[in-house]
Design a protein around this motif. Structure first.
Motif, PDB file in Angstrom:
ATOM      1  N   GLU A 394       0.846  -1.193   0.000  1.00 31.08           N
ATOM      2  CA  GLU A 394       0.000   0.000   0.000  1.00 31.08           C
ATOM      3  C   GLU A 394       0.884   1.246   0.000  1.00 31.08           C
ATOM      4  OE1 GLU A 394      -3.436   2.228   2.711  1.00 31.08           O
ATOM      5  OE2 GLU A 394      -2.679   0.257   3.328  1.00 31.08           O
ATOM      6  N   ILE A 395       0.529   2.214  -0.843  1.00 28.00           N
ATOM      7  CA  ILE A 395       1.298   3.465  -0.937  1.00 28.00           C
ATOM      8  C   ILE A 395       0.464   4.611  -0.365  1.00 28.00           C
ATOM      9  CG2 ILE A 395       2.378   5.123  -2.500  1.00 28.00           C
ATOM     10  CD1 ILE A 395       2.767   2.793  -4.490  1.00 28.00           C
ATOM     11  N   ILE A 396       1.059   5.352   0.563  1.00 27.67           N
ATOM     12  CA  ILE A 396       0.425   6.548   1.123  1.00 27.67           C
ATOM     13  C   ILE A 396       1.356   7.727   0.869  1.00 27.67           C
ATOM     14  CG2 ILE A 396      -0.405   7.694   3.229  1.00 27.67           C
ATOM     15  CD1 ILE A 396      -0.899   4.871   4.398  1.00 27.67           C
ATOM     16  N   ARG A 397       0.861   8.738   0.187  1.00 31.64           N
ATOM     17  CA  ARG A 397       1.651   9.940  -0.076  1.00 31.64           C
ATOM     18  C   ARG A 397       1.264  11.021   0.931  1.00 31.64           C
ATOM     19  NH1 ARG A 397       0.267   7.477  -4.784  1.00 31.64           N
ATOM     20  NH2 ARG A 397       1.822   7.308  -6.475  1.00 31.64           N
ATOM     21  N   ILE A 398       2.254  11.649   1.523  1.00 34.40           N
ATOM     22  CA  ILE A 398       2.019  12.724   2.487  1.00 34.40           C
ATOM     23  C   ILE A 398       2.623  14.018   1.936  1.00 34.40           C
ATOM     24  CG2 ILE A 398       2.413  13.584   4.835  1.00 34.40           C
ATOM     25  CD1 ILE A 398       0.708  11.106   4.916  1.00 34.40           C
ATOM     26  N   ASP A 399       1.767  15.003   1.703  1.00 31.62           N
ATOM     27  CA  ASP A 399       2.238  16.326   1.275  1.00 31.62           C
ATOM     28  C   ASP A 399       2.568  17.170   2.504  1.00 31.62           C
ATOM     29  OD1 ASP A 399       1.827  15.846  -1.489  1.00 31.62           O
ATOM     30  OD2 ASP A 399      -0.316  16.193  -1.217  1.00 31.62           O
ATOM     31  N   ALA A 400       3.483  18.105   2.328  1.00 23.02           N
ATOM     32  CA  ALA A 400       3.814  19.000   3.442  1.00 23.02           C
ATOM     33  C   ALA A 400       2.619  19.900   3.736  1.00 23.02           C
ATOM     34  CB  ALA A 400       5.027  19.847   3.087  1.00 23.02           C
ATOM     35  N   PRO A 401       2.138  19.940   5.004  1.00 23.34           N
ATOM     36  CA  PRO A 401       1.044  20.855   5.361  1.00 23.34           C
ATOM     37  C   PRO A 401       1.431  22.312   5.092  1.00 23.34           C
ATOM     38  CG  PRO A 401       1.403  19.224   7.091  1.00 23.34           C
ATOM     39  CD  PRO A 401       2.554  19.093   6.140  1.00 23.34           C
ATOM     40  N   THR A 402       0.448  23.155   4.932  1.00 25.02           N
ATOM     41  CA  THR A 402       0.704  24.558   4.562  1.00 25.02           C
ATOM     42  C   THR A 402       1.532  25.306   5.600  1.00 25.02           C
ATOM     43  OG1 THR A 402      -1.449  25.128   5.489  1.00 25.02           O
ATOM     44  CG2 THR A 402      -1.334  24.794   3.109  1.00 25.02           C
ATOM     45  N   ASP A 403       1.444  24.877   6.870  1.00 22.80           N
ATOM     46  CA  ASP A 403       2.201  25.594   7.905  1.00 22.80           C
ATOM     47  C   ASP A 403       3.637  25.084   8.041  1.00 22.80           C
ATOM     48  OD1 ASP A 403       1.584  23.086   9.026  1.00 22.80           O
ATOM     49  OD2 ASP A 403       1.636  23.907  11.069  1.00 22.80           O
ATOM     50  N   TYR A 404       3.984  24.037   7.261  1.00 17.43           N
ATOM     51  CA  TYR A 404       5.331  23.462   7.399  1.00 17.43           C
ATOM     52  C   TYR A 404       6.320  24.207   6.515  1.00 17.43           C
ATOM     53  CZ  TYR A 404       9.342  20.406   7.415  1.00 17.43           C
ATOM     54  OH  TYR A 404      10.626  19.929   7.544  1.00 17.43           O
ATOM     55  N   VAL A 405       7.412  24.655   7.133  1.00 16.19           N
ATOM     56  CA  VAL A 405       8.493  25.321   6.407  1.00 16.19           C
ATOM     57  C   VAL A 405       9.800  24.617   6.777  1.00 16.19           C
ATOM     58  CG1 VAL A 405       9.741  27.487   6.028  1.00 16.19           C
ATOM     59  CG2 VAL A 405       7.289  27.531   6.536  1.00 16.19           C
ATOM     60  N   LYS A 406      10.616  24.308   5.790  1.00 19.90           N
ATOM     61  CA  LYS A 406      11.921  23.684   6.040  1.00 19.90           C
ATOM     62  C   LYS A 406      12.695  24.488   7.086  1.00 19.90           C
ATOM     63  CE  LYS A 406      16.209  22.954   3.407  1.00 19.90           C
ATOM     64  NZ  LYS A 406      16.757  22.887   2.038  1.00 19.90           N
ATOM     65  N   GLY A 407      13.077  23.823   8.183  1.00 21.47           N
ATOM     66  CA  GLY A 407      13.821  24.480   9.254  1.00 21.47           C
ATOM     67  C   GLY A 407      12.971  25.266  10.232  1.00 21.47           C
ATOM     68  N   GLY A 408      11.667  25.291  10.000  1.00 16.67           N
ATOM     69  CA  GLY A 408      10.770  26.072  10.850  1.00 16.67           C
ATOM     70  C   GLY A 408      10.375  25.354  12.128  1.00 16.67           C
TER      71      GLY A 408
END
Length: 464
Positions: A394-408
């Protein structure tokens, strides 16, 4: 003997390519020796007291030498311009070699995976045997900083990347080891063959080579080399080799009579006792034996040693489900070794593939993985191979939530990943972060990625 380029640095006008860790360390070492240092970098605009310019501002009429940081490619405009102007190129490891104290000896190690823990274990073995030794290079402290430190070392144990080996010319090693060679950094080198040749080039600087007999690429690509070769493997060793006999790691290479065998340690004393870690321990023992470290001292170091963070690091266990952080598995070969050390896996993967193929990885691990949770820029490379070769997963793709910022501050991306894994995991499963990819698309580093996974597991699962 020091290369002529390094014998008189006072007054030399040196352009340092790259304002990263290596470039900064070299700039400081050169300035200390009277050189006039300028740094060229595409992104960094200031660094300590040094002048930083952009590549388009470089004029080689103003410089005597170009020091190239390891990640800079041969086809970079600055490197091409330097070669066209016949400006000599130098590099950090050779600079450190020219400046090292009299009598200090170097040991080196490379491989696609397992380098850091193996150089650290090798240095621990040498210290256990009474030598002043430290691991450096592509791990922790740069070679130039180690050479320049006030601490006195009999031996440096260098972890060398394919990039560092590509630029290397002068440094010489008492012995070196190659752990494995698999697809990685193909985007930088241009082809797997070019990458493998840079890895194998370590032998041209070595007296003795400690080589993995279980790795076909290494065996095939080292047949031409005429120095002393000591092979290690997970099988019973032939005379002149190191290997495993039942529950023991044994040495038949560095013994008075190769018909005899000396015990290195018991298999259970290697932590964790998984195949690739046993293999790396044999490599470290081989390197330590090349400089006369006793079997007893080597065994004592193995008993006390535990690998660094983000390498098959157990975050916790709850309801029969183990949560493992192997964020350092940044290529398919490392991810494969990690997955194959568990029986039923919820696999967290994805990121920057660096030109590597995921085909062989998926073929090898498809019987161990139940669910794949995919993140990052190149996740579809993994998804495509899973769909074609392992449709039961089974494949589940997770997109970065809108509040997620690299290093944040927000850790919402990893928290989503862990929630998805938690919802699918059953007693007996291992939830394994073994991304098979680099981290820099969504994280600061593999360490940041691993820390965020660990924090999310603790928040969502262990303390939830």
């Amino acid at each position: 003997m020091a290369h002529a380029l390094y014998t008189n640095l006072d007054g030399k006008r040196i352009l340092v390519a790259g304002a990263g860790v290596t470039g900064a360390a070299c700039a400081r070492a050169l300035e200390k020796r009277g050189s006039t240092v300028t740094i060229v970098d595409e992104k960094v605009t200031s660094l300590e007291s040094f002048s930083v310019i952009t590549p388009d501002a470089v004029s080689f009429s103003n410089f005597d030498l170009l020091l190239v940081s390891p990640g800079w490619r041969e086809d970079h405009p600055v490197v091409l311009a330097a070669r066209a102007e016949r400006i000599a190129l130098i590099n950090e490891v050779d600079l450190a070699w020219s400046l090292k104290p009299t009598g200090q000896k170097w040991i080196a190690l490379t491989g696609t995976n397992g380098k850091t823990s193996t150089v650290e274990l090798t240095a621990a073995m040498l210290r256990s045997g009474g030598f002043q030794a430290v691991a450096c290079g592509n791990v922790g402290t740069t070679v130039i900083e180690t050479v320049d430190s006030i601490e006195k070392h009999d031996f440096l144990v260098l972890e060398l990347s394919s990039f560092q080996l590509h630029w290397l010319e002068d440094a010489q090693f008492v012995s070196s080891a190659i752990l494995n060679i698999a697809q990685d950094h193909v985007d930088w080198h241009g082809s797997f063959d070019a990458y493998a040749k840079d890895k194998i080039s370590i032998l041209d600087k070595s007296m003795t080579a400690v080589l993995n007999a279980d790795d076909g690429e290494i065996v095939n690509r080292t047949t031409h080399w005429q120095g002393r070769k000591v092979f290690f493997s997970l099988d019973t060793p032939a005379p002149g080799e190191i290997g495993v006999v039942e529950e023991l790691l044994v040495d038949r290479a560095f013994v008075a009579d190769t018909q005899e065998a000396s015990m290195i340690c018991e298999l259970v004393e290697v932590t964790p006792t998984v195949p690739h870690n046993v293999s790396n321990t044999l490599a470290a023992a081989g390197l330590a034996r090349t400089v006369g470290t006793s079997h007893e001292a080597i065994r004592a170091a193995i008993q006390e040693f535990s690998p660094g963070r983000h390498r098959i690091e157990k975050v916790g266990e709850k309801d029969g489900i183990a949560w493992i952080n192997d964020s350092k598995a940044t290529n398919p070969h490392a991810a494969s070794a990690s997955i194959m050390s568990a029986l039923s896996v919820i696999w967290v993967a994805g990121g920057l593939a660096k030109g590597a193929s995921m085909s062989e990885l998926v073929t090898r691990i498809k019987s161990r993985v139940r669910v794949a949770i995919l993140i990052g820029e190149d996740r579809e490379l993994i998804a495509q191979e899973l769909t074609e070769k392992a449709s039961h997963i089974e494949i589940i793709r997770i997109d970065a939530p809108t509040d997620y910022v690299k290093g944040g501050a927000s850790n919402s991306l990893m928290e989503e990943v862990v929630r998805a894994a938690h919802a699918k995991a059953l007693s007996g499963d291992t939830v394994l972060l073994a991304p098979a990819c680099a981290s820099m698309d969504q994280f600061i580093s593999y360490g940041d990625r691993g820390d965020r996974f660990k924090d999310a597991v603790e928040k969502v699962v262990l303390n939830g």
